[in-house]
Design an enzyme around this catalytic site. Structure first.
Site, PDB file in Angstrom:
ATOM      1  N   ASP A  30       0.900  -1.171  -0.082  1.00  0.00           N
ATOM      2  CA  ASP A  30      -0.185  -0.102  -0.035  1.00  0.00           C
ATOM      3  C   ASP A  30       1.002   1.249   0.122  1.00  0.00           C
ATOM      4  O   ASP A  30       1.745   1.477   0.767  1.00  0.00           O
ATOM      5  CB  ASP A  30      -0.823   0.032   1.228  1.00  0.00           C
ATOM      6  CG  ASP A  30      -1.979   0.738   1.054  1.00  0.00           C
ATOM      7  OD1 ASP A  30      -3.224   0.423   1.030  1.00  0.00           O
ATOM      8  OD2 ASP A  30      -1.818   2.143   1.270  1.00  0.00           O
ATOM      9  N   ASN A  86     -13.067  -3.072   2.533  1.00  0.00           N
ATOM     10  CA  ASN A  86     -14.014  -2.229   2.564  1.00  0.00           C
ATOM     11  C   ASN A  86     -14.793  -2.240   1.632  1.00  0.00           C
ATOM     12  O   ASN A  86     -14.471  -2.234   0.487  1.00  0.00           O
ATOM     13  CB  ASN A  86     -13.103  -0.647   2.790  1.00  0.00           C
ATOM     14  CG  ASN A  86     -12.269  -0.777   3.885  1.00  0.00           C
ATOM     15  OD1 ASN A  86     -12.664  -0.912   4.908  1.00  0.00           O
ATOM     16  ND2 ASN A  86     -11.210   0.093   3.520  1.00  0.00           N
ATOM     17  N   SER A  94     -12.225   3.363  -1.157  1.00  0.00           N
ATOM     18  CA  SER A  94     -11.923   4.626  -2.150  1.00  0.00           C
ATOM     19  C   SER A  94     -11.326   3.878  -3.673  1.00  0.00           C
ATOM     20  O   SER A  94     -11.569   4.587  -4.365  1.00  0.00           O
ATOM     21  CB  SER A  94     -10.749   5.469  -1.451  1.00  0.00           C
ATOM     22  OG  SER A  94      -9.606   4.644  -1.412  1.00  0.00           O
ATOM     23  N   VAL A  95     -11.010   2.627  -3.754  1.00  0.00           N
ATOM     24  CA  VAL A  95     -10.779   2.293  -5.112  1.00  0.00           C
ATOM     25  C   VAL A  95     -11.744   1.132  -5.470  1.00  0.00           C
ATOM     26  O   VAL A  95     -11.462   0.291  -4.689  1.00  0.00           O
ATOM     27  CB  VAL A  95      -9.171   1.912  -5.179  1.00  0.00           C
ATOM     28  CG1 VAL A  95      -8.913   1.254  -6.487  1.00  0.00           C
ATOM     29  CG2 VAL A  95      -8.226   3.066  -4.736  1.00  0.00           C
ATOM     30  N   HIS A  99     -10.278  -5.317  -3.308  1.00  0.00           N
ATOM     31  CA  HIS A  99      -8.686  -5.657  -2.809  1.00  0.00           C
ATOM     32  C   HIS A  99      -8.922  -5.929  -1.204  1.00  0.00           C
ATOM     33  O   HIS A  99      -9.902  -5.595  -0.675  1.00  0.00           O
ATOM     34  CB  HIS A  99      -7.899  -4.304  -2.946  1.00  0.00           C
ATOM     35  CG  HIS A  99      -8.511  -3.082  -2.502  1.00  0.00           C
ATOM     36  ND1 HIS A  99      -9.394  -2.434  -3.243  1.00  0.00           N
ATOM     37  CD2 HIS A  99      -8.182  -2.128  -1.295  1.00  0.00           C
ATOM     38  CE1 HIS A  99      -9.854  -1.374  -2.429  1.00  0.00           C
ATOM     39  NE2 HIS A  99      -9.144  -1.332  -1.461  1.00  0.00           N
ATOM     40  N   HIS A 101      -6.865  -5.560   2.228  1.00  0.00           N
ATOM     41  CA  HIS A 101      -5.861  -5.320   2.896  1.00  0.00           C
ATOM     42  C   HIS A 101      -5.343  -6.166   4.027  1.00  0.00           C
ATOM     43  O   HIS A 101      -6.021  -6.738   4.601  1.00  0.00           O
ATOM     44  CB  HIS A 101      -6.112  -3.937   3.686  1.00  0.00           C
ATOM     45  CG  HIS A 101      -6.727  -2.682   3.079  1.00  0.00           C
ATOM     46  ND1 HIS A 101      -5.844  -1.701   2.870  1.00  0.00           N
ATOM     47  CD2 HIS A 101      -8.067  -2.494   2.553  1.00  0.00           C
ATOM     48  CE1 HIS A 101      -6.832  -0.640   2.207  1.00  0.00           C
ATOM     49  NE2 HIS A 101      -7.826  -1.289   2.187  1.00  0.00           N
TER      50      HIS A 101
HETATM   51  P1  AMP Z   1      -9.759   1.552   0.146  1.00  0.00           P
HETATM   52  O1  AMP Z   1      -9.887   2.736   0.845  1.00  0.00           O
HETATM   53  O2  AMP Z   1     -10.118   0.263   0.947  1.00  0.00           O
HETATM   54  O3  AMP Z   1     -10.344   1.422  -1.225  1.00  0.00           O
HETATM   55  O4  AMP Z   1      -8.114   1.118   0.173  1.00  0.00           O
HETATM   56  C1  AMP Z   1      -7.528   1.580  -0.963  1.00  0.00           C
HETATM   57  C2  AMP Z   1      -6.058   1.525  -0.598  1.00  0.00           C
HETATM   58  O5  AMP Z   1      -5.273   1.739  -1.949  1.00  0.00           O
HETATM   59  C3  AMP Z   1      -5.655   2.873   0.334  1.00  0.00           C
HETATM   60  O6  AMP Z   1      -5.083   2.176   1.406  1.00  0.00           O
HETATM   61  C4  AMP Z   1      -4.638   3.435  -0.536  1.00  0.00           C
HETATM   62  O7  AMP Z   1      -3.528   3.894   0.171  1.00  0.00           O
HETATM   63  C5  AMP Z   1      -4.165   2.673  -1.445  1.00  0.00           C
HETATM   64  N1  AMP Z   1      -3.448   2.938  -2.921  1.00  0.00           N
HETATM   65  C6  AMP Z   1      -4.128   4.136  -3.658  1.00  0.00           C
HETATM   66  N2  AMP Z   1      -3.474   4.055  -4.788  1.00  0.00           N
HETATM   67  C7  AMP Z   1      -2.165   3.137  -4.507  1.00  0.00           C
HETATM   68  C8  AMP Z   1      -1.125   2.953  -5.419  1.00  0.00           C
HETATM   69  N3  AMP Z   1      -1.201   3.587  -6.467  1.00  0.00           N
HETATM   70  N4  AMP Z   1      -0.310   1.942  -5.141  1.00  0.00           N
HETATM   71  C9  AMP Z   1      -0.471   1.280  -3.769  1.00  0.00           C
HETATM   72  N5  AMP Z   1      -1.556   1.363  -3.119  1.00  0.00           N
HETATM   73  C10 AMP Z   1      -2.651   2.552  -3.281  1.00  0.00           C
END
Ligand code: AMP
Length: 113
Positions: A30, A86, A94-95, A99, A101
């Site tokens: 991350d 999440n 947020s993505v 995924h 974690h």
């Molecule tokens: P979520 O909020 O559960 O969708 O987690 C998204 C995660 O992706 C967050 O912990 C971010 O820090 C991580 N993240 C966003 N962009 C990148 C990236 N380019 N490389 C690695 N992790 C990322």
């Protein structure tokens, strides 16, 4: 495949600190770690949320968990770690590419915020 940041990492359009990849999933660190060890395990299939998995996805979701345990060993956190998904914006997603974690290397509190 390239519609999210993680799609771009999977297609190698964007760099990432990749620690594992196979024909079903990829794992990378991350970019904003919340623990001494914090990596993400991502199915290659662009499933948006956990809530969007469907019949036929069982094998890849199961496989992700065997990869998590192997990487927990590899990263030295096998004794204690936390896996978080999440699902949905209000849960902190947020993505929108599913995924998992994986956090380790520090004591975890409960309940999560
Ligand atoms: P979520 O909020 O559960 O969708 O987690 C998204 C995660 O992706 C967050 O912990 C971010 O820090 C991580 N993240 C966003 N962009 C990148 C990236 N380019 N490389 C690695 N992790 C990322």
């Amino acid at each position: 495949m390239s519609d999210t940041i993680f799609g771009k990492i999977i297609s190698k359009e964007m760099p990432a600190d990749i620690i594992y990849e196979d024909e079903h999933c990829m794992a990378f660190r991350d970019v904003n770690p919340q623990a001494p060890v914090h990596f993400l395990v991502v199915p290659l299939k662009p499933i948006a949320r956990l809530q969007d998995i469907s019949t036929g996805d069982e094998a890849v979701i199961g496989h992700v968990h065997t990869v998590i345990t192997a990487l927990a060993d590899q990263e030295g956190i096998a004794d204690a770690y936390r896996v978080v998904v999440n699902s949905g914006a209000a849960a902190g997603q947020s993505v929108f590419h599913l995924h998992f974690h994986v956090f380790g290397g520090r004591r975890m509190s409960w309940p999560p915020g």
